[in-house]
Write a protein that holds these residues in place. Structure first.
Motif, PDB file in Angstrom:
ATOM      1  N   GLU A  20      29.695  34.596   5.792  1.00 13.66           N
ATOM      2  CA  GLU A  20      29.374  33.859   4.687  1.00 13.66           C
ATOM      3  C   GLU A  20      30.332  32.620   4.648  1.00 13.66           C
ATOM      4  N   GLU A  46      31.549  30.920   7.384  1.00 14.00           N
ATOM      5  CA  GLU A  46      30.903  29.807   8.282  1.00 14.00           C
ATOM      6  C   GLU A  46      29.763  29.341   7.648  1.00 14.00           C
ATOM      7  N   ASN A  47      29.053  29.830   6.882  1.00 16.13           N
ATOM      8  CA  ASN A  47      27.564  29.359   6.394  1.00 16.13           C
ATOM      9  C   ASN A  47      27.795  28.606   5.160  1.00 16.13           C
ATOM     10  N   PHE A  80      26.093  25.016   4.428  1.00 21.66           N
ATOM     11  CA  PHE A  80      24.507  25.320   4.612  1.00 21.66           C
ATOM     12  C   PHE A  80      23.665  26.195   3.658  1.00 21.66           C
ATOM     13  N   ARG A 104      18.890  35.349   3.688  1.00 22.86           N
ATOM     14  CA  ARG A 104      19.176  34.100   4.109  1.00 22.86           C
ATOM     15  C   ARG A 104      19.732  34.344   5.551  1.00 22.86           C
ATOM     16  N   GLY A 151      21.920  32.490   8.946  1.00 25.79           N
ATOM     17  CA  GLY A 151      22.799  31.580   9.235  1.00 25.79           C
ATOM     18  C   GLY A 151      22.454  30.308   9.955  1.00 25.79           C
ATOM     19  N   GLN A 152      23.119  29.159   9.751  1.00 22.66           N
ATOM     20  CA  GLN A 152      22.627  28.003  10.046  1.00 22.66           C
ATOM     21  C   GLN A 152      22.071  27.808  11.457  1.00 22.66           C
TER      22      GLN A 152
END
Length: 184
Positions: free
Chosen positions: A20, A22-23, A26, A93, A95-96
């Motif tokens: 969460e 890290e993203n 985004f 969701r 991750g990017q």
């Protein structure tokens, strides 16, 4: 890429928190922010425990999308499950660095197989008018566009509407003799 969806567990707290963090940027470009408190570890732990409690009560089911190395690629959930109406609401969701690789499409397909096992009849989902990728993932997995809200809201300087989708468990409707009848 092979993926699995795995039910959320208490041992996932730290790795999910990292995912969460890290993203965050985004995700917040695509959906409303969860707020700064969500990204403080102690608050995140409390929220995680609350989700696990909700899962135990059968109100929601939370899954992590993982690869063959047990790395978290995303999340996919059924929330606000209504056992009497046999309806759940979808959220996901990715991750990017994992977007554009079919992860969401595959994860949703896996989730819908679990929906059939759970004998839910309907799954509802919504996205925003600017999230074309999410609309495609839903449609590729058999979700039907029901309506686009006429109420606009502002997010990140854009005026948007919600786009609502519905997926129907045809197997469940066939067994109940409801095939072809509109219940929504």
């Amino acid at each position: 890429m092979n993926i699995i969806i795995e039910k959320l567990k208490d041992t996932d707290t730290e790795s999910l928190y990292q995912f969460e963090i890290e993203n965050r940027t985004f995700f917040e470009d695509m959906v409303p922010s969860r707020g700064d408190d969500y990204y403080k570890y102690e608050g995140f732990k409390v929220r995680h425990e609350s989700l696990l409690d909700e899962q135990v009560k059968g109100l929601s089911i939370f899954y992590l999308i993982k690869d063959e190395n047990d790395s978290i690629l995303g999340r996919i959930n059924l929330v606000d499950i209504d056992e009497s109406e046999k309806i759940g609401f979808l959220g996901y969701r990715v991750g990017q660095i994992h977007t554009g690789k079919g992860v969401a499409k595959k994860a949703l397909n896996l989730l819908l197989k679990k929906v059939v096992e759970l004998d839910l009849k309907v799954v509802k989902a919504k996205t925003t008018t600017n999230n074309i990728a999410s609309q495609k993932v839903l449609e590729q997995n058999g979700f039907k566009h029901k309506e686009t809200s006429d109420k606009e809201f502002e997010m990140n300087g854009q005026m948007l509407e919600f786009v609502n989708y519905t997926w129907m468990n045809k197997q469940s409707f066939c067994e109940d003799g409801l095939e072809g009848k509109s219940i929504l």
